[in-house]
Design a protein around this motif. Structure first.
Motif, PDB file in Angstrom:
ATOM      1  N   LEU A 134      56.792  38.159  91.890  1.00 56.48           N
ATOM      2  CA  LEU A 134      55.710  38.224  92.861  1.00 56.48           C
ATOM      3  C   LEU A 134      55.776  37.036  93.791  1.00 56.48           C
ATOM      4  O   LEU A 134      55.218  37.046  94.867  1.00 56.48           O
ATOM      5  CB  LEU A 134      54.352  38.210  92.156  1.00 56.48           C
TER       6      LEU A 134
ATOM      7  N   HIS B 164      51.602  35.761  96.654  1.00 55.05           N
ATOM      8  CA  HIS B 164      50.375  35.556  95.875  1.00 55.05           C
ATOM      9  C   HIS B 164      50.508  34.352  94.953  1.00 55.05           C
ATOM     10  O   HIS B 164      49.501  33.827  94.486  1.00 55.05           O
ATOM     11  CB  HIS B 164      50.049  36.795  95.050  1.00 55.05           C
TER      12      HIS B 164
ATOM     13  N   ILE C 215      47.069  47.523  89.903  1.00 55.67           N
ATOM     14  CA  ILE C 215      47.377  46.966  91.222  1.00 55.67           C
ATOM     15  C   ILE C 215      47.279  48.099  92.221  1.00 55.67           C
ATOM     16  O   ILE C 215      47.968  49.116  92.091  1.00 55.67           O
ATOM     17  CB  ILE C 215      48.784  46.329  91.259  1.00 55.67           C
ATOM     18  N   ASN C 216      46.389  47.926  93.185  1.00 61.76           N
ATOM     19  CA  ASN C 216      46.144  48.971  94.196  1.00 61.76           C
ATOM     20  C   ASN C 216      45.879  50.315  93.533  1.00 61.76           C
ATOM     21  O   ASN C 216      46.426  51.360  93.928  1.00 61.76           O
ATOM     22  CB  ASN C 216      47.317  49.060  95.176  1.00 61.76           C
TER      23      ASN C 216
ATOM     24  N   ASN D 122      56.655  45.519  91.946  1.00 61.45           N
ATOM     25  CA  ASN D 122      57.035  44.714  93.102  1.00 61.45           C
ATOM     26  C   ASN D 122      56.883  45.495  94.397  1.00 61.45           C
ATOM     27  O   ASN D 122      56.431  44.964  95.423  1.00 61.45           O
ATOM     28  CB  ASN D 122      58.475  44.218  92.947  1.00 61.45           C
TER      29      ASN D 122
ATOM     30  N   LEU E   1      53.314  45.740  95.690  1.00 65.52           N
ATOM     31  CA  LEU E   1      52.768  44.514  96.274  1.00 65.52           C
ATOM     32  C   LEU E   1      53.170  44.310  97.723  1.00 65.52           C
ATOM     33  O   LEU E   1      52.613  43.453  98.409  1.00 65.52           O
ATOM     34  CB  LEU E   1      53.200  43.314  95.432  1.00 65.52           C
TER      35      LEU E   1
ATOM     36  N   ASN F 189      56.801  40.225 101.372  1.00 67.48           N
ATOM     37  CA  ASN F 189      56.385  38.826 101.211  1.00 67.48           C
ATOM     38  C   ASN F 189      56.087  38.218 102.576  1.00 67.48           C
ATOM     39  O   ASN F 189      56.819  37.373 103.079  1.00 67.48           O
ATOM     40  CB  ASN F 189      57.469  38.029 100.488  1.00 67.48           C
TER      41      ASN F 189
ATOM     42  N   ASN G 187      46.453  42.887  98.641  1.00 70.36           N
ATOM     43  CA  ASN G 187      46.547  43.776  97.491  1.00 70.36           C
ATOM     44  C   ASN G 187      45.278  43.690  96.651  1.00 70.36           C
ATOM     45  O   ASN G 187      44.598  42.660  96.635  1.00 70.36           O
ATOM     46  CB  ASN G 187      47.756  43.409  96.631  1.00 70.36           C
TER      47      ASN G 187
ATOM     48  N   PHE H 260      43.538  44.030  92.877  1.00 67.55           N
ATOM     49  CA  PHE H 260      43.849  43.875  91.455  1.00 67.55           C
ATOM     50  C   PHE H 260      42.610  44.162  90.624  1.00 67.55           C
ATOM     51  O   PHE H 260      41.531  43.643  90.919  1.00 67.55           O
ATOM     52  CB  PHE H 260      44.295  42.449  91.151  1.00 67.55           C
TER      53      PHE H 260
ATOM     54  N   GLU I 113      40.376  41.465  95.751  1.00 64.90           N
ATOM     55  CA  GLU I 113      41.437  41.612  96.748  1.00 64.90           C
ATOM     56  C   GLU I 113      41.853  40.234  97.232  1.00 64.90           C
ATOM     57  O   GLU I 113      40.993  39.388  97.517  1.00 64.90           O
ATOM     58  CB  GLU I 113      40.963  42.455  97.936  1.00 64.90           C
TER      59      GLU I 113
ATOM     60  N   LYS J 213      48.498  37.622 100.691  1.00 64.82           N
ATOM     61  CA  LYS J 213      49.623  36.712 100.523  1.00 64.82           C
ATOM     62  C   LYS J 213      49.488  35.557 101.509  1.00 64.82           C
ATOM     63  O   LYS J 213      49.018  35.724 102.633  1.00 64.82           O
ATOM     64  CB  LYS J 213      50.944  37.454 100.708  1.00 64.82           C
TER      65      LYS J 213
END
Length: 455
Positions: A13, A103, A140-141, A154, A157, A160, A166, A168, A195, A198
């Motif tokens: 992540l 994150h 996740i989502n 991955n 998410l 990057n 996202n 959780f 929520e 990043k």
């Protein structure tokens, strides 16, 4: 070190910052760099007497392949780093660049598929929203994490990139702590949805600290508990502040958690030693540098300097795993001639050597250049430092939970004068096969200072 070495499982992540080492004009630039590396190895490499008499640099495509070919079998650490990344990390702890975000979650998965957070850094959105050590990620989502692979997680998410958001669903853990009277109290966990976006991720050298009050023979004892992650420059003020608070609260025992600390600046290791050691050790040799024969004039002894917030301890507890390396191990070994250093957890990584940061063409060459010994000339722990009490790393417990296996053992010794053999081998159960180490480009770099190559 530049990036922490995690030999426990890690989901990626967190953004990896690997880059090509010989970017532009490979023929010219790469050739110059290999010439530099050739001279550097002959002059400064600890095992330079084992190098070929003549090194054909044209045999190697890049300076990195050349370095790997020339390294001694015991050398697991020499590396070449991008100068900008190196300086950003050691000066401020920054590990993402202007174009990336993350994150900053470091995770472990249990054999039954449960996904737990090993740690996050204070100051991050994740930390502020209870995505901290011991929290379990359920969804996740809106996707149940137990129903998907790590690759699919991955993908869930997203990129990057800063601003990517996202959702959780998490369950924070129950925590058992001692109150001010030394009695255990339970703090209930909760399940909630949050929520976060990043963002730039900056290493916080201290991720947890608290003072624990325990009863020992009818007397209250104040225990300073500190989870220390990295020997970077920002740690200097953070450590001074933490130990000043410990001193003000009357702390007489310290539990220093180094389980994920892979090393860094030796000046920070010396500072931390000066905060822990008995005052009578002031001015005595803390550690000794020993170089190859060509650099024998660089051999030196480093004296212990007692810091203002020194606690004048005669004992300290160190919590360790195989990720505990370099400057962390140096400090454990260096303090042993002066105080009782109790090591709890798992055998350490095993790095009794160090490097300087040599600069050339926007690269930093961290080539193993010296052995590090303590005042008793001890320091050949290539197999790691053994523990006084075995205990496992179990991320289902919060840092503050007195049931956490390593913390529990330290508190048992402080309160009762003995470890709890019945819980000695307790470990979290992890799936070790499906995850890669996080960004293994920067493993356990023990940096003394920058040096110039002598012609």
């Amino acid at each position: 070190m530049k990036k922490l070495l995690f030999l426990v499982i890690t989901i990626q992540l967190f953004i990896s910052c690997n880059k090509e080492e010989d970017p532009i004009a490979p023929t010219i630039t790469s050739g110059i760099n290999k010439v530099y590396l050739n001279n550097l190895m002959k002059q400064w490499y600890l095992w330079n007497d084992e190098l070929p008499e003549t090194i054909d640099i044209d045999k190697y495509d890049t300076q990195n392949t050349m370095l790997e070919a020339l390294k001694n079998d015991q050398d697991r650490w020499s590396l070449i780093q991008d100068k900008a990344e190196y300086e950003a990390y050691y000066q401020s702890g920054t590990v993402t660049d202007e174009n990336t975000g993350a994150h900053g979650l470091y995770l472990s998965v249990f054999e039954n598929g449960d996904l737990y957070i090993r740690f996050t850094y204070p100051g991050s959105q994740a930390f502020s929203n209870d995505l901290d050590r011991g929290s379990k990620i359920n969804k996740i989502n809106d996707v149940d994490v137990s129903t998907v692979t790590t690759e699919e997680i991955n993908n869930l998410l997203g990129a990057n990139v800063k601003g990517v958001t996202n959702k959780f669903e998490i369950t924070t853990p129950d925590i058992y702590v001692y109150n001010d009277e030394g009695a255990l109290e339970k703090q209930d966990g909760v399940t909630k949805t949050i929520e976060i976006s990043k963002e730039a991720v900056v290493v916080a050298p201290i991720v947890h600290k608290n003072v624990i009050t325990v009863n020992r023979n009818g007397q209250k004892v104040k225990v300073g508990h500190l989870v220390f992650m990295s020997f970077i420059e920002t740690a200097e003020q953070a450590l001074n502040t933490a130990f000043a608070e410990f001193k003000a609260e009357g702390v007489s025992e310290v539990i220093l958690d180094l389980r994920y600390n892979g090393g860094g600046r030796v000046n920070i290791a010396a500072q931390l030693s000066g905060l822990l050691a008995p005052t009578e050790a002031n001015g005595k040799d803390l550690f000794r540098y020993r170089h190859n024969n060509r650099q024998a004039e660089e051999n030196s002894d480093y004296q212990l300097e007692i810091e203002d917030a020194n606690l004048n301890l005669d004992r300290v507890f160190m919590l360790t795993t195989g990720n505990t390396a370099s400057a962390s191990e140096l400090m454990i070994n260096a303090l042993r001639p002066f105080m009782d250093v109790q090591v709890i957890g798992e055998r350490t990584h095993g790095k009794p050597v160090g490097s300087y940061g040599f600069e050339n063409n926007n690269f930093i060459y961290s080539i193993i250049s010296l052995r590090i010994l303590n005042a008793n000339n001890e320091g050949n722990y290539f197999d790691g430092l053994a523990v006084d009490q075995v205990a496992g790393d179990d991320p289902s417990y919060n840092w503050a939970d007195t049931r956490e296996p390593m913390l529990y053992q330290a508190l048992q010794m402080i309160q009762n004068g003995a470890y709890d053999g019945g819980s000695a081998a307790r470990k979290g159960h992890f799936d070790l096969d499906n995850f890669k180490d996080h960004d293994d480009k920067y493993k356990n770099v023990f940096i003394i200072d920058k040096k110039e190559l002598k012609n």
